[in-house]
Enzyme design. Structure first.
Site, mmCIF file in Angstrom:
data_model
loop_
_atom_site.group_PDB
_atom_site.id
_atom_site.type_symbol
_atom_site.label_atom_id
_atom_site.label_comp_id
_atom_site.label_asym_id
_atom_site.label_seq_id
_atom_site.Cartn_x
_atom_site.Cartn_y
_atom_site.Cartn_z
ATOM 1 N N ALA A 193 0.786 -1.153 0.069
ATOM 2 C CA ALA A 193 0.053 0.015 0.145
ATOM 3 C C ALA A 193 0.851 1.274 -0.079
ATOM 4 O O ALA A 193 0.425 2.158 -0.446
ATOM 5 C CB ALA A 193 -0.863 -0.020 1.266
ATOM 6 N N GLN B 116 0.335 -5.910 -3.970
ATOM 7 C CA GLN B 116 -0.783 -6.132 -2.987
ATOM 8 C C GLN B 116 -1.869 -5.057 -3.235
ATOM 9 O O GLN B 116 -3.118 -5.192 -2.490
ATOM 10 C CB GLN B 116 -0.314 -6.149 -1.745
ATOM 11 C CG GLN B 116 0.548 -7.106 -1.117
ATOM 12 C CD GLN B 116 1.191 -6.816 0.253
ATOM 13 O OE1 GLN B 116 1.911 -5.760 0.619
ATOM 14 N NE2 GLN B 116 0.764 -7.606 1.139
ATOM 15 N N ILE C 51 -5.042 -2.873 -5.087
ATOM 16 C CA ILE C 51 -6.161 -3.022 -6.155
ATOM 17 C C ILE C 51 -6.498 -1.782 -6.962
ATOM 18 O O ILE C 51 -7.483 -1.850 -7.650
ATOM 19 C CB ILE C 51 -7.240 -3.460 -5.324
ATOM 20 C CG1 ILE C 51 -7.765 -2.459 -4.377
ATOM 21 C CG2 ILE C 51 -7.127 -4.966 -4.440
ATOM 22 C CD1 ILE C 51 -9.058 -2.746 -3.411
ATOM 23 N N ASP C 52 -5.469 -0.861 -7.133
ATOM 24 C CA ASP C 52 -5.939 0.545 -7.730
ATOM 25 C C ASP C 52 -5.610 0.639 -9.147
ATOM 26 O O ASP C 52 -6.039 1.397 -9.919
ATOM 27 C CB ASP C 52 -5.402 1.529 -7.108
ATOM 28 C CG ASP C 52 -3.867 1.337 -6.654
ATOM 29 O OD1 ASP C 52 -3.011 0.928 -7.710
ATOM 30 O OD2 ASP C 52 -3.180 1.591 -5.596
ATOM 31 N N HIS D 274 -4.143 -9.019 -4.858
ATOM 32 C CA HIS D 274 -5.420 -8.943 -4.196
ATOM 33 C C HIS D 274 -6.636 -8.535 -5.440
ATOM 34 O O HIS D 274 -7.788 -8.154 -4.808
ATOM 35 C CB HIS D 274 -5.327 -8.085 -2.915
ATOM 36 C CG HIS D 274 -4.525 -8.443 -1.932
ATOM 37 N ND1 HIS D 274 -3.938 -7.798 -1.099
ATOM 38 C CD2 HIS D 274 -4.120 -9.826 -1.749
ATOM 39 C CE1 HIS D 274 -3.190 -8.543 -0.141
ATOM 40 N NE2 HIS D 274 -3.438 -9.698 -0.508
ATOM 41 N N CYS E 227 -28.274 -9.002 -16.782
ATOM 42 C CA CYS E 227 -29.305 -9.848 -16.137
ATOM 43 C C CYS E 227 -29.875 -9.358 -14.860
ATOM 44 O O CYS E 227 -30.654 -10.118 -14.296
ATOM 45 C CB CYS E 227 -28.638 -11.159 -16.142
ATOM 46 S SG CYS E 227 -27.331 -11.287 -14.463
ATOM 47 N N THR F 270 5.633 -2.036 1.964
ATOM 48 C CA THR F 270 4.848 -2.908 2.836
ATOM 49 C C THR F 270 5.603 -3.267 4.054
ATOM 50 O O THR F 270 6.767 -3.455 4.081
ATOM 51 C CB THR F 270 4.638 -4.235 1.897
ATOM 52 O OG1 THR F 270 3.774 -5.346 2.597
ATOM 53 C CG2 THR F 270 6.074 -4.897 1.390
#
Length: 253
Positions: free
Chosen positions: A31, A112, A114-115, A130, A163, A201
């Site tokens: 991060a 790690q 997710i951006d 992730h 759907c 990290t």
């Protein structure tokens, strides 16, 4: 054992030397590599998990799969507020890594985060442990949608335009297991690197700690503002901002 403290210029010189002397570099980031893009981390004093929240549950609970299944509206309220940052742009660290890949020196980025900022900067070989907020899957028909579908949803819970099923972001929530193929790709790259750069990290959770150990046969550099459990095993530790340090080192190549 790295026992000395490097000034910023010393660290930049040393990191540039490591980069110039190696050709199969793997970057493993957490991060902290995105905080320079304005995205808060999780466990620092200003992180998402540390701040007092206005929500009824702890953040760790609200980003768990059981909570998503039980209360998707509250999940998405928190998720939109704290974990999606569509305004964020790649910082200098992301850009340097993309340039090193283009030069053939960097073989992969393992993240790690997710951006999606590594891809936005131009990196091609990005292993997302992730997942990513930019992929969203319908739990009913399995169709995949971009982040825009979530952001443009008129309801808090985004539904499948095809759907009507509920969408779930392709991110690993607490209570879910990591993708086996993604892990295998990460392990393969770490095992074949000659320089492992670990940045942003704390190395306090798995599989981050395992990657640090797997890379023990290669030269290992840690860039993190605070200490990690693997500092003594690294060849060098730089307690500086990863993006700015990568930029300074790249200019010295």
């Amino acid at each position: 054992m790295p026992s000395r403290t490097y000034s910023f210029d010393e660290a930049a010189d040393k990191l540039a030397q490591y980069i110039s002397e190696h050709s199969r570099i793997v970057f493993f980031g957490g991060a902290g590599t995105s905080t320079e893009s304005g995205i808060p981390d999780f466990r620092s004093q200003d992180g998402v998990f540390a701040k007092q929240q206005v929500y009824p549950h702890a953040p760790e609970i609200m980003v768990s799969r059981p909570f998503y299944d039980r209360d998707p509206e509250m999940f998405y309220t928190f998720y939109r507020d704290k974990l999606i940052h569509p305004e964020a742009k790649p910082n200098v660290g992301h850009q340097v890594l993309a340039q090193l890949e283009q030069q053939g020196k960097l073989q992969a980025v393992i993240t790690q985060n997710i951006d999606g900022l590594h891809q936005a900067a131009g990196s091609k070989e990005v292993i997302e442990l992730h997942g990513s907020v930019h992929r969203n899957d319908c739990l009913s028909c399995k169709k995949r949608y971009p982040l825009a579908t979530v952001l443009e949803s008129v309801s808090v819970i985004p539904y499948c335009p095809a759907c009507g099923g509920v969408l779930k972001p392709d991110v690993v929530l607490y209570g879910e297991t990591l993708n086996e193929q993604v892990i295998a790709d990460a392990v393969r790259n770490v095992e074949h690197t000659d320089l492992l750069i670990i940045a942003g990290t704390s190395l306090s959770v798995q599989p981050a700690a395992s990657f640090a150990q797997m890379g023990s046969q290669a030269a290992t550099v840690i860039i993190n503002r605070t200490s990690t459990p693997f500092d003594n095993a690294a060849d060098a530790v730089f307690n500086h901002s990863s993006g700015l340090l990568l930029e300074a080192a790249f200019k010295r190549l």
